[in-house]
Enzyme design. Structure first.
Site, short mmCIF file in Angstrom:
data_model
loop_
_atom_site.label_atom_id
_atom_site.label_comp_id
_atom_site.label_asym_id
_atom_site.label_seq_id
_atom_site.Cartn_x
_atom_site.Cartn_y
_atom_site.Cartn_z
N PRO A 76 0.82 -1.22 0.00
CA PRO A 76 0.00 0.00 0.00
C PRO A 76 0.85 1.27 0.00
CG PRO A 76 -0.52 -1.39 1.92
CD PRO A 76 0.54 -2.10 1.14
N GLU A 103 2.88 -8.22 8.73
CA GLU A 103 2.91 -6.80 9.03
C GLU A 103 3.85 -6.03 8.11
OE1 GLU A 103 0.95 -5.14 11.44
OE2 GLU A 103 -0.01 -7.06 11.08
N ARG A 141 -4.12 -8.66 -20.54
CA ARG A 141 -5.13 -8.33 -21.56
C ARG A 141 -4.65 -7.31 -22.58
NH1 ARG A 141 -8.10 -4.08 -21.19
NH2 ARG A 141 -10.13 -4.86 -21.89
N ASP A 156 -11.25 0.89 -24.66
CA ASP A 156 -11.42 0.68 -23.22
C ASP A 156 -11.54 1.99 -22.47
OD1 ASP A 156 -11.09 -2.03 -23.18
OD2 ASP A 156 -8.97 -1.97 -22.64
CL1 6GU Z 1 -0.20 -3.94 -3.39
N1 6GU Z 1 -0.89 -4.79 -0.99
C1 6GU Z 1 -1.65 -4.74 0.12
N2 6GU Z 1 -1.41 -5.59 1.11
N3 6GU Z 1 -2.64 -3.88 0.28
C2 6GU Z 1 -2.87 -3.05 -0.72
C3 6GU Z 1 -2.12 -3.03 -1.90
C4 6GU Z 1 -1.12 -3.93 -2.00
N4 6GU Z 1 -2.59 -2.08 -2.71
C5 6GU Z 1 -3.59 -1.51 -2.04
N5 6GU Z 1 -3.75 -2.09 -0.85
#
Ligand code: 6GU
Length: 236
Positions: A76, A103, A141, A156
């Site tokens: 994230p 974690e 794709r 698209d």
């Molecule tokens: Cl790539 N990994 C995780 N664990 N949570 C996420 C993410 C990735 N992208 C958004 N949330």
């Protein structure tokens, strides 16, 4: 986890037709000791476990050898994935996705092994696997031959920085709701014009942020300005 999505329809066919190869590697195969341990407690204390550097380094060094294939950590904290990033990834012959878990992962992996970090949105998933599937689907794709006709890629949503225009199929009248007459006119120039306008209108209504980077003609910029002024006047 990967069985479902990769065993279905388009991705499955792409793999069968040798348009793409997807290899899964289990970190545990390089886990430490009899119990094949891959995680440990965080130095300094705190909740949760941290993926150790050794199993990640040995797994990835084994895959890539001396080649300089991109090593992408799914987290994230990474840069946001979008259609542009998907297109960028298609330019690599190979890339490695690391699905983070627990974690976190030992920072030395990030510093000395990872070459890129990607997130699929501002929310937290339990692991990177779903993110990997999203990215693989969006990339595969795009590859030549994967979709039936290359036409469907260029229209698209997001392909040209705009959302896609509305689509209709038979019947012409469904519960009294009609297909827009222009689509039945057989006039290809008029149809193309209507679709382009609908794309811009829809993007304006739903994702005005996208219009800032969209490739619009003078005339379309003027249309966008008119829409914005009408909206501003409405809000006053
Ligand atoms: Cl790539 N990994 C995780 N664990 N949570 C996420 C993410 C990735 N992208 C958004 N949330």
């Amino acid at each position: 986890m990967f069985g479902g999505p990769f065993d279905e329809s388009i991705i499955k066919r792409a793999i069968e037709n040798d348009l793409v190869q997807i290899a899964l590697h289990n970190l545990r195969d390089q886990g430490i000791g009899k119990h094949r341990v891959v995680d440990d407690y965080p130095h300094g204390g705190g909740a949760g476990m941290v993926l150790m550097a050794e199993p990640l380094f040995s797994t990835i060094e084994k895959i890539k050898g001396d080649s300089d294939v991109p090593v992408i950590l799914l987290t994230p904290q990474g840069r946001l994935f979008n259609q542009k990033v998907a297109e960028e990834l298609t330019s690599h012959d190979r890339f490695i996705l690391i699905c983070g878990h627990y974690e976190g992962i030992d920072e030395r992996v990030r510093e000395h092994l990872v070459t890129d970090e990607i997130s699929i949105g501002d929310y937290v998933l339990t692991g990177g696997e779903l993110a990997a599937m999203v990215i693989i689907d969006a990339v595969v794709r795009q590859l030549p031959g994967v979709l039936g006709s290359d036409e469907s890629i260029k229209d698209d949503s997001h392909a040209n920085g705009l959302l896609e225009y509305p689509q209709y199929t038979r019947p012409q009248s469904f519960r009294g709701w009609e297909v827009p007459p222009v689509l039945l006119s057989g006039n290809h120039a008029e149809i193309a014009k209507w679709r382009r306008e609908q794309s811009i209108l829809r993007t304006f209504q739903r994702r005005p942020d996208l219009l800032e980077n969209a490739d619009l003609s003078e005339e379309e910029l003027a249309m966008n300005k008119t829409l914005r002024e009408a909206k501003d006047a409405n809000e006053k």
